[in-house]
Design a protein around this motif. Structure first.
Motif, PDB file in Angstrom:
ATOM      1  N   GLN A 284      -4.646  -3.977 -11.826  1.00 12.59           N
ATOM      2  CA  GLN A 284      -3.823  -5.028 -11.244  1.00 12.59           C
ATOM      3  C   GLN A 284      -2.610  -4.447 -10.517  1.00 12.59           C
ATOM      4  N   LEU A 285      -2.018  -3.417 -11.078  1.00  9.40           N
ATOM      5  CA  LEU A 285      -0.883  -2.775 -10.390  1.00  9.40           C
ATOM      6  C   LEU A 285      -1.316  -2.216  -9.041  1.00  9.40           C
ATOM      7  N   VAL A 286      -2.466  -1.571  -9.019  1.00 12.45           N
ATOM      8  CA  VAL A 286      -2.975  -1.028  -7.754  1.00 12.45           C
ATOM      9  C   VAL A 286      -3.330  -2.151  -6.789  1.00 12.45           C
ATOM     10  N   ASN A 287      -3.883  -3.254  -7.311  1.00 11.65           N
ATOM     11  CA  ASN A 287      -4.219  -4.379  -6.440  1.00 11.65           C
ATOM     12  C   ASN A 287      -2.978  -4.951  -5.759  1.00 11.65           C
ATOM     13  N   ILE A 288      -1.879  -5.024  -6.493  1.00  9.91           N
ATOM     14  CA  ILE A 288      -0.639  -5.545  -5.905  1.00  9.91           C
ATOM     15  C   ILE A 288      -0.177  -4.655  -4.756  1.00  9.91           C
ATOM     16  N   LEU A 289      -0.155  -3.349  -4.997  1.00  5.10           N
ATOM     17  CA  LEU A 289       0.256  -2.424  -3.935  1.00  5.10           C
ATOM     18  C   LEU A 289      -0.710  -2.466  -2.766  1.00  5.10           C
ATOM     19  N   SER A 290      -1.993  -2.541  -3.065  1.00  2.00           N
ATOM     20  CA  SER A 290      -2.994  -2.571  -1.995  1.00  2.00           C
ATOM     21  C   SER A 290      -2.831  -3.798  -1.123  1.00  2.00           C
ATOM     22  N   ALA A 291      -2.559  -4.968  -1.738  1.00  2.00           N
ATOM     23  CA  ALA A 291      -2.351  -6.181  -0.950  1.00  2.00           C
ATOM     24  C   ALA A 291      -1.129  -6.044  -0.044  1.00  2.00           C
ATOM     25  N   LEU A 292      -0.063  -5.456  -0.557  1.00  2.00           N
ATOM     26  CA  LEU A 292       1.125  -5.273   0.265  1.00  2.00           C
ATOM     27  C   LEU A 292       0.869  -4.292   1.396  1.00  2.00           C
ATOM     28  N   VAL A 293       0.169  -3.208   1.112  1.00  2.00           N
ATOM     29  CA  VAL A 293      -0.088  -2.198   2.138  1.00  2.00           C
ATOM     30  C   VAL A 293      -0.999  -2.751   3.228  1.00  2.00           C
ATOM     31  N   ARG A 294      -2.028  -3.496   2.833  1.00  2.00           N
ATOM     32  CA  ARG A 294      -3.010  -3.968   3.808  1.00  2.00           C
ATOM     33  C   ARG A 294      -2.538  -5.199   4.576  1.00  2.00           C
ATOM     34  N   LEU A 295      -1.849  -6.113   3.884  1.00  2.00           N
ATOM     35  CA  LEU A 295      -1.605  -7.427   4.467  1.00  2.00           C
ATOM     36  C   LEU A 295      -0.145  -7.678   4.833  1.00  2.00           C
ATOM     37  N   ARG A 296       0.792  -7.063   4.163  1.00  2.00           N
ATOM     38  CA  ARG A 296       2.224  -7.306   4.437  1.00  2.00           C
ATOM     39  C   ARG A 296       2.969  -5.992   4.567  1.00  2.00           C
ATOM     40  N   ARG A 297       2.507  -5.204   5.522  1.00  2.00           N
ATOM     41  CA  ARG A 297       3.162  -3.925   5.772  1.00  2.00           C
ATOM     42  C   ARG A 297       4.610  -4.127   6.189  1.00  2.00           C
ATOM     43  N   ASP A 298       4.927  -5.256   6.849  1.00  2.00           N
ATOM     44  CA  ASP A 298       6.282  -5.501   7.321  1.00  2.00           C
ATOM     45  C   ASP A 298       7.282  -5.622   6.189  1.00  2.00           C
ATOM     46  N   LEU A 299       6.832  -6.106   5.016  1.00  2.00           N
ATOM     47  CA  LEU A 299       7.734  -6.226   3.875  1.00  2.00           C
ATOM     48  C   LEU A 299       7.992  -4.884   3.202  1.00  2.00           C
ATOM     49  N   LEU A 300       7.123  -3.919   3.414  1.00  2.00           N
ATOM     50  CA  LEU A 300       7.293  -2.613   2.776  1.00  2.00           C
ATOM     51  C   LEU A 300       8.228  -1.695   3.545  1.00  2.00           C
ATOM     52  N   LEU A 301       8.331  -1.893   4.854  1.00  2.00           N
ATOM     53  CA  LEU A 301       9.102  -0.954   5.672  1.00  2.00           C
ATOM     54  C   LEU A 301      10.544  -0.791   5.200  1.00  2.00           C
ATOM     55  N   PRO A 302      11.247  -1.844   4.766  1.00  2.00           N
ATOM     56  CA  PRO A 302      12.622  -1.632   4.277  1.00  2.00           C
ATOM     57  C   PRO A 302      12.680  -0.992   2.888  1.00  2.00           C
ATOM     58  N   THR A 303      11.559  -0.983   2.166  1.00  2.00           N
ATOM     59  CA  THR A 303      11.606  -0.514   0.772  1.00  2.00           C
ATOM     60  C   THR A 303      10.601   0.611   0.532  1.00  2.00           C
ATOM     61  N   LEU A 304      10.400   1.473   1.517  1.00  2.00           N
ATOM     62  CA  LEU A 304       9.426   2.558   1.365  1.00  2.00           C
ATOM     63  C   LEU A 304       9.778   3.536   0.242  1.00  2.00           C
ATOM     64  N   PRO A 305      11.053   3.826  -0.019  1.00  2.00           N
ATOM     65  CA  PRO A 305      11.334   4.697  -1.179  1.00  2.00           C
ATOM     66  C   PRO A 305      10.837   4.120  -2.495  1.00  2.00           C
ATOM     67  N   HIS A 306      10.916   2.813  -2.642  1.00  2.00           N
ATOM     68  CA  HIS A 306      10.390   2.186  -3.853  1.00  2.00           C
ATOM     69  C   HIS A 306       8.868   2.358  -3.930  1.00  2.00           C
ATOM     70  N   LEU A 307       8.200   2.199  -2.808  1.00  2.00           N
ATOM     71  CA  LEU A 307       6.749   2.404  -2.786  1.00  2.00           C
ATOM     72  C   LEU A 307       6.396   3.818  -3.209  1.00  2.00           C
ATOM     73  N   GLY A 308       7.128   4.796  -2.682  1.00  2.00           N
ATOM     74  CA  GLY A 308       6.862   6.176  -3.073  1.00  2.00           C
ATOM     75  C   GLY A 308       7.131   6.422  -4.540  1.00  2.00           C
ATOM     76  N   PHE A 309       8.188   5.814  -5.077  1.00  2.00           N
ATOM     77  CA  PHE A 309       8.507   5.996  -6.503  1.00  2.00           C
ATOM     78  C   PHE A 309       7.411   5.402  -7.390  1.00  2.00           C
ATOM     79  N   VAL A 310       6.922   4.218  -7.040  1.00  2.00           N
ATOM     80  CA  VAL A 310       5.871   3.589  -7.840  1.00  2.00           C
ATOM     81  C   VAL A 310       4.589   4.415  -7.770  1.00  2.00           C
TER      82      VAL A 310
END
Length: 1539
Positions: free
Chosen positions: A1358-1384
């Motif tokens: 489920q954790l991977v599914n959440i990240l995968s949905a954000l990466v595939r479908l809402r890349r725009d929401l990740l751009l301001p928080t990329l350090p958090h993505l890398g940490f997770v």
């Protein structure tokens, strides 16, 4: 009573030398209890005085008899517990005060002897024991931690030994009382700590071995127990292992060259006779514990040395010491009776320890005088010989259960030996293969215990390991030579068992058994073929061909000599006894691979085995690895040495046999000659079948078939002559009066003739012969196991016909379609259809019958692409069913209503056969049924349904298979009519209403006897009948829509339709009830009320009023309990349909609202759920929510919010008490129809409860699941509402610890809520939500000091599914928080670590505390989790389009995170490298392989500068080496744009 007057009197009474202190006074314990409970008398330090007296009393009187012993008197422990509770408390000051007061007391009064006495005397009745142990546990928890550090290791050993004795004698007591288990666990832990810190470990070891070993061994046997006591058993075993294998004792073992003389092994040897089973079960565990302990302390025990040439390495010393222990353990097993199965079980486990712990690896080059490797080799060779001797000694005989278990253990032993050293079986390989060929094998041979694997699987594993070993060592020719040569030794082995004189011939039963052995199975032969193709070197190919050629030639020559001898003996008339003796002498006197006097049975078995092996090896030779000239030479060698020298002579010998038997002599002699002739014919036919099978295998191999003629004939005339001879033989055996003694020959003859173009000359002759054989020999009850060896006698001719049918259907149907005449195809179709008409097939396990072949053919697409077959099939069906056109459907229905029989005579057998046609039609694709034929088949089906039902209800066909088959036929007719009507849309014939009424009346009655006596058969029958009635009613509705009202009016006025819910009528008519409800659903969904005539509308209104009043009357008195639940559910569904029908009819009179009253009736049952009622109660709850949904549509707007809130509350109540799956569907439909304001209010209510801190975890889980349903099925125009709701929920999840530290099911519900929201409605996600998601995921992935009992891979997913949905479908929401993505992602990579084995307690805790709560260090994440993470990392480089509201998708540009995330990729790679170099953890190869694609994507993101900077500043030496290896692999797979 002076003790009650003053403190001095009380103290004197307690210290009095006798009890009671004075005559007539109470006992001291009663005095102490009275004073303790009295508050009038002031006694300074009263609790301390009473505690000291109690402990002193327990210590001094612990040796008295149980009835007077205070240790087992609950009054003493209860009072002691109360006095201590007065001194102790939760605050630090209270605990310090208690320690100050109790420590001096415990120094004067040791506690260990008291606990020891408790364990010894604990034999109380069940009703007294729990109370005693409860008080003891309370005292123990306070006193033991204070007293234990003062105990000597010897005292704790005695206490622990008393616990062990209690466990052995009274384990049933421990299983029932958790207090005693807790006490035992603490005692074990204290003893282990004291013993590890003691300086007298050797003394403890000697005491333990001499005095306590027998009891401890019995405890070790039960380690795998699943009972609550298992924790205590493991703790007891661990304490014993620490005593036996601590560092001091291990040093002694390491320097002792003769371990068997040690006290441990002397004690074990002394226990062999009295406790054989316990010793044999414990020895492997001891060996495993010793090997693990010596590895753990290897650096402290052994010296690594400064020169590898003069000293043993550390690993070699560990292996040497462990194998010395193994030698001593094997000595104990050798002292036990070998016939005891437990000995072989222990031996298998000992060898498994050597394999698992890698104690006999490449480093086993012992140069020490302490242990020579020859000693271990001798023991392993002895074990091998013993195991092979067991197999040889039990080959060819039937087995009892005990012998079967011993055989399985022997095979398992050989499996482990091959894993340890593949060459260890080489001296005994030939004997082993012979034994496996002769080993009797049923479908499954099992041992005594349920966990024993079946023999077939074990033998397959053993053969696979042997083959794999020779393949890896490139010694396959040696294995093939041994495999082929074992057939010669097999002949000598079986000479005595066959017990037939040379020259006389009989069909040996061993032929089938040997050919069906696992060595000759398709599985093993397939493995041999793959091994030859993959691992034979070019230089070994010619060697393998010469070996096979020589074996075939020698075997065929021996067979020819045996045939000649048999023919000569058949013509002679001498004394059989004299010939038997002379033959025996001649056979015994000849030695060699080709005995001259060998019997024909043995020669036949041998040549067929060799040809079978050759058929697996020759086609798989890797000839492509040879040069062209060498390849052609090998092919010519096979053609000349195999085809022309063996196959062609064998076939010619078969075609030339045809001598007549002489009629001279007595009847007995003529009978003997006839028997010998039949045996000779069997041998010739069997060898010819084997030769043709080998020839077919060679010709099917493209690399061997080039330039090859039919059977190696050199001229066209000879080839044509041979084909005619084979065809003649086939015609001969097709005659019913001519017997084929080896039916396996028939399929070989057929496919040989079909393969080599017999159709170009006489196609009709060959096909006619095949059809004649099938018509004469094929039976519907015959079956075949797929092995040609089963077709070994004339009795197997019907199975041979099944094999021939399978051959034709599997391979040659296209040839029939292309070359056969129309009458021949019609005959073949007749064979197929007759199978369907001869009754239902029997259930054969692991076998195939003619029905299976027929259904395989009908379900294959190829058959339906053959026009001739298709036309012939439907023509045959029309011919069989057309006689029933003469019946009048209306007349039959009239006679049925009058309980009569058809006017025409019905042949019951013919009726049963024609019913099989519809079972056959169910196997056909609907698209291929001719359109013109569908109507006729449907009409005839309706007629047959009525006729069959009349006969079934008549009941004079008996209760046997015919009655059941007729019920199956009725079910098949109705299923076919349902399927056809769904395909074409309507049922096009008259008497629609009459047929529907007939089905209503007979459906339930027929299903009572139905196709099966089980409940599943009844439900299937009802379901099919309901579907058919629904098709009839749908057709009538469509006709009424067009103006034809008569059928529908008659159907609506039918008593069978309106009566099921009426009072006084039978309420069990499920079919009529469901049919009415289904018709209402069709009306409401597909039609409008204005489309029908006034008469139809009036009838429907009357039906509605009747249904509404009847159902409302029942539900008003209904109680939701017990048996009424199932019936009540039907009425709930009826009430829902009544409401729906009223809304559809636009009825002015609104029905009464019963939904909330129904909830009040059902809710009490949810408070106390009965296990037997869960299924019915779940369905009732779903129906209640459906009712609430229908009422919501019809009630006034002002009441709708209340209705929605009540339905939501009821859903939560039902979901909490039951499984939410059943109530999800109705609640989902409810959500979709809510108005915007009602949806908003309900969602606010849910949000309020989610954020409240008073809800239980189970309630929160159901609330979150309901929230998921509301978000998925939200009505239109509620986007802002759902967004605000998600934000509030995410805030609550992040700030309330219960959502990420609570029960596992709650955590999964939280993650599923987020995952589904982002995946199903990505456009609704907002930036503020992402911040909460990062905080929540960080909590889920952070380390924890407590962990779940089992690792939850679902959370990781489920954790991977959440990240995968954000990466595939809402890349725009990740751009301001990329350090958090890398940490997770760093945290996810760290979660894939696995702890290294044999770590200490502190090191293990360090690793465990760094892992998330949902990962148990003993159960790491599987490879699948790594695969999912690898896909996530790979998706970072995939280009996707952002899903948002507003701009159309055409304006969005597909992009990836490659460039934005490139600045953070190095840190994710660094986490992987740090994990790889963690000294306490490891990352297995399979995990690294799954992560590699994702890591390569990260490497793609790195620029050269970033990579170099990472190498210089972020990595140590180990990290740099790992990075270099990773980058090298990345460069290998990187596309450079060349080629």
């Amino acid at each position: 009573m002076a003790w009650l007057q003053s403190a001095q009197g009380f103290v004197r009474a307690l210290k009095a030398p006798i009890d009671p202190p004075q005559g007539g006074e109470p006992y001291k314990i009663e005095i102490a209890r009275t004073v303790w409970d009295t508050s009038d008398l002031y006694i300074p330090k009263k609790a301390q005085i009473i505690s000291e007296w109690l402990l002193t009393k327990l210590l001094k009187d612990r040796g008295r008899e149980p009835c007077l012993n205070p240790v087992v008197d609950a009054r003493f422990w209860q009072l002691l517990s109360e006095t201590m509770s007065c001194n102790t408390g939760q605050s630090a000051s209270q605990q310090a005060n208690a320690k100050t007061q109790l420590l001096p007391l415990l120094n004067r009064t040791p506690l260990a002897p008291i606990v020891t006495s408790l364990f010894t005397l604990l034999d109380l009745p069940d009703q007294e024991r729990p109370e005693l142990l409860r008080h003891v546990r309370n005292c123990f928890d306070v006193l033991w931690p204070l007293a234990a550090p003062k105990f000597t290791a010897e005292a704790l050993l005695e206490c622990w030994a008393a616990l062990v004795a209690l466990v052995v004698k009274k384990d049933h007591i421990l299983e029932k009382d958790g207090n005693l288990i807790r006490i035992g666990l603490v005692v074990c832990e204290s003893y282990r700590n004291s013993m590890n810190n003691s300086s007298s470990k050797k003394k403890l070891y000697q005491t333990f071995v001499k005095s306590h070993m027998p009891q401890w061994i019995k405890c070790a046997v039960c380690l795998d127990s699943a009972a609550p006591i298992s924790r205590l058993l493991k703790a007891v075993y661990a304490a014993g292992v620490d005593t036996l294998f601590n560092l001091d004792i291990l040093r002694h073992f390491a320097t002792n060259t003769e371990m068997s003389s040690d006290a441990l092994f002397r004690a074990l040897m002394g226990l062999v006779k009295p406790s054989l089973e316990a010793v044999t079960a414990a020895v492997p565990d001891l060996f495993l514990s010793y090997s693990q302990a010596i590895k753990k302390y290897r650096s402290a025990i052994f010296s690594s040395g400064s020169s590898s040439q003069t000293n043993l390495t550390l690993l070699e010393q560990v292996q040497a010491s462990a194998l010395r222990f193994f030698v001593s353990c094997e000595g104990i097993l050798r002292a036990s009776p070998e016939d005891f199965p437990a000995v072989w079980k222990a031996r298998v486990r000992l060898l498994e320890v050597i394999d698992q712990e890698d104690l006999s690896g490449p480093a086993q080059t012992f140069r020490s005088n302490a242990l020579k490797d020859e000693e271990v080799d001798l023991i392993q060779n002895k074990i091998t010989q013993d195991a092979v001797a067991i197999l040889v000694g039990n080959s060819g005989t039937a087995h009892s259960e005990a012998i079967a278990l011993k055989i399985i253990l022997a095979v398992q032993c050989l499996i482990v030996l091959v894993k340890i050293d593949g060459d260890i079986l080489s001296p005994s390989l030939s004997r082993l293969l012979q034994a496996l060929m002769l080993l009797p094998q049923g479908p499954e041979v099992r041992g005594q215990n349920q966990g024993t694997s079946d023999l077939v699987a074990e033998i397959d594993t053993l053969l696979g390991l042997i083959l794999s070993h020779h393949s890896k060592k490139r010694t396959l020719p040696s294995y093939l030579d041994t495999l082929l040569f074992s057939t010669y030794g097999l002949a000598h082995t079986r000479a005595v068992m066959l017990d037939t004189p040379q020259g006389s011939v009989s069909i040996p039963p061993e032929y089938t058994a040997i050919h069906q052995s696992r060595i000759m199975s398709q599985y093993h032969l397939g493995q041999v073929s793959k091994g030859c193709h993959a691992y034979l070197t070019p230089s070994q190919i010619e060697e393998a061909v010469e070996c096979i050629q020589g074996m075939l030639k020698n075997g065929f020559d021996a067979f020819c000599r045996a045939v000649t001898l048999a023919e000569e003996t058949t013509d002679q008339e001498g004394d059989k006894r004299k010939k038997r003796k002379s033959s025996s002498r001649r056979a015994a006197g000849e030695v060699g691979p080709c005995p001259v006097g060998e019997s024909i049975e043995l020669a036949t078995i041998r040549i067929t085995l060799v040809t079978k092996l050759a058929g697996a090896i020759l086609p798989s030779l890797p000839l492509q690895s040879l040069a062209t000239d060498s390849r052609q030479a090998v092919v010519l060698q096979i053609h000349a040495g195999v085809v022309q020298d063996v196959i062609l002579p064998a076939v010619r010998a078969f075609t030339s046999v045809g001598r007549e038997v002489s009629n001279e002599g007595s009847p007995k002699k003529r009978k003997n000659r006839e028997s010998a002739k039949h045996g000779l014919e069997w041998a010739m036919q069997t060898v010819a079948a084997a030769a043709l099978r080998l020839h077919y295998a060679i010709t099917c191999a493209k690399q061997l078939s080039s330039g090859m003629t039919f059977l190696g004939n050199h001229s066209a005339e000879a080839e044509a002559e041979m084909k005619q001879a084979l065809l003649k033989a086939l015609r001969k055996y097709a005659e019913p009066e001519v017997a084929c003694h080896a039916p396996e020959l028939i399929p070989e003859l057929v496919r040989t003739l079909l393969k080599f173009g017999q159709f170009s000359e006489e196609p009709e002759a060959l096909l006619g012969t095949i059809l004649q054989y099938l018509e004469n020999q094929l039976k519907s009850t015959a079956s075949w196991n797929g092995a040609a060896a089963e077709l070994d006698s004339q009795d197997a001719r019907h199975s041979g016909a099944v094999a021939l049918l399978y051959t034709c259907v599997d391979r040659w149907l296209e040839v029939f379609e292309r070359s056969a005449s129309v009458p021949q195809i019609a005959r073949l179709i007749g064979v197929f259809v007759n199978l369907a008409l001869r009754g239902p097939p029997e259930n054969y396990q692991d076998r195939i019958d003619a029905h299976d072949i027929l259904y395989i053919m009908l379900r294959g697409a190829g058959f339906w692409e053959m026009p001739k077959f298709r036309a012939a099939l439907f023509l045959h069906i029309d011919e069989i069913t057309s006689p029933y056109d003469s019946f009048n459907l209306s007349d039959l229905l009239s006679r049925f209503r009058d309980k009569g029989m058809p006017s025409q005579d019905i042949n019951r057998d013919a009726l049963l056969q024609v019913l099989g046609i519809y079972r056959l039609l169910l196997q056909m694709p609907q698209e291929y049924v001719p359109r013109l034929a569908r109507g006729d088949i449907m009409k005839r089906g309706a007629i047959l349904d009525i006729i069959a039902t009349m006969n079934w209800l008549e009941g004079d066909i008996g209760l046997g298979p015919s009655r059941a088959y007729m019920a199956i036929g009725i079910l098949s007719i109705r299923a076919f009519m349902v399927r056809t009507s769904k395909y074409q849309g309507l049922i096009d014939h008259d008497a629609l209403a009459e047929m529907a009424e007939y089905l209503l009346r007979t459906g339930y009655t027929s299903s009572a006897g139905g196709s099966s006596s089980s409940e599943d058969g009844k439900l299937t029958y009802q379901s099919v009948t309901i579907d058919l009635i629904r098709m009839y009613s749908s057709t009538m509705l469509k006709r009424a829509q067009k103006g034809d009202d008569a059928p529908l009016l008659r159907f609506l006025s039918s008593s069978s339709l309106v009566s099921p819910f009426a009072e006084g009528q039978e309420r069990e008519n499920h079919i009529a009830q469901q049919s009415l409800l289904c018709m209402i659903d069709d009306l409401a969904s597909d039609f409008l009320v204005d489309e029908f005539s006034p008469r139809i509308q009036a009838s429907l209104r009357s039906l509605h009023q009747s249904l509404e009043s009847t159902v409302a009357r029942y539900l008003s008195t209904w109680t939701a309990k017990g048996a009424s639940l199932a019936e009540g559910r039907m009425y709930l569904d009826a009430w829902r349909r009544a409401l729906r029908l009223g809304s559809w009819l636009k009825s002015d009179a609104a029905g009464s609202s019963l939904g909330q009253n129904l909830i009040a009736k059902v809710s009490p049952s949810l408070c106390k759920v009965n296990g037997k009622e869960i299924a019915h109660l779940s369905l009732v709850c779903g129906s209640v929510i459906h009712v609430m949904h229908e009422e919501y549509r019809s009630i006034p707007d002002i009441d709708r919010l209340s209705q929605a809130e009540v339905a939501t509350a009821f859903y939560l109540m039902a979901a909490t008490a039951l499984d939410h799956v059943i109530v999800d569907e109705p609640m989902s439909k409810f959500c979709k129809t809510l108005s915007g304001s009602d949806f908003t209010s309900t969602l606010d209510l849910i949000s309020e409860f989610v954020t409240a801190r008073t809800s239980s975890p189970r309630d929160l889980e159901c609330l979150i699941h309901l929230s998921t349903l509301f978000l998925r099925d939200s009505p239109e125009g509620t986007l802002k509402v759902t967004q605000n709701f998600v934000t509030r929920c995410l805030y609550a999840f992040t700030n309330h610890a219960i959502f990420y530290t609570g029960p596992q099911t709650l955590r999964l519900a939280v993650l599923a809520f987020i995952s589904r929201h982002l995946s199903e409605r990505p456009a609704a996600a907002r930036g503020e939500d992402v911040n909460s998601i990062w905080a929540l995921m960080s909590q889920f992935l952070s380390g924890s000091d407590r962990h779940d009992e089992e690792t939850s891979e679902a959370i990781f997913q489920q954790l991977v599914n959440i990240l995968s949905a954000l990466v595939r479908l809402r890349r725009d929401l990740l751009l301001p928080t990329l350090p958090h993505l890398g940490f997770v992602m760093r945290q996810l990579i760290r979660a894939t670590r696995r702890i290294r084995p044999h770590l200490g307690g502190k090191q293990s805790k360090l690793v465990a505390d760094s892992l998330p709560m949902w990962i148990n260090v003993a159960q790491p994440l599987s490879t699948d989790a790594s695969k999912v993470l690898g896909r996530l990392l790979t998706s970072l480089g995939a280009k996707t389009v952002v899903r948002t509201h507003g701009n159309p998708p055409e304006t969005h540009k597909a992009e990836s995170l490659m460039k934005p995330f490139s600045k953070h990729a190095a840190y994710v790679l660094q986490a992987y490298i740090e994990t790889m170099n963690d000294p306490l953890c490891l990352m297995p190869l399979e995990v690294r392989k799954e992560l590699q694609p994702g890591l390569f994507t990260l490497c793609d993101m790195l620029s050269d500068y970033t990579r170099d900077a990472m190498m210089v500043s972020a990595l140590d030496a180990g990290g740099k080496a790992t990075m270099k290896v990773l980058w090298k692999e990345y460069e290998k797979q990187k596309y450079t744009g060349k080629g």
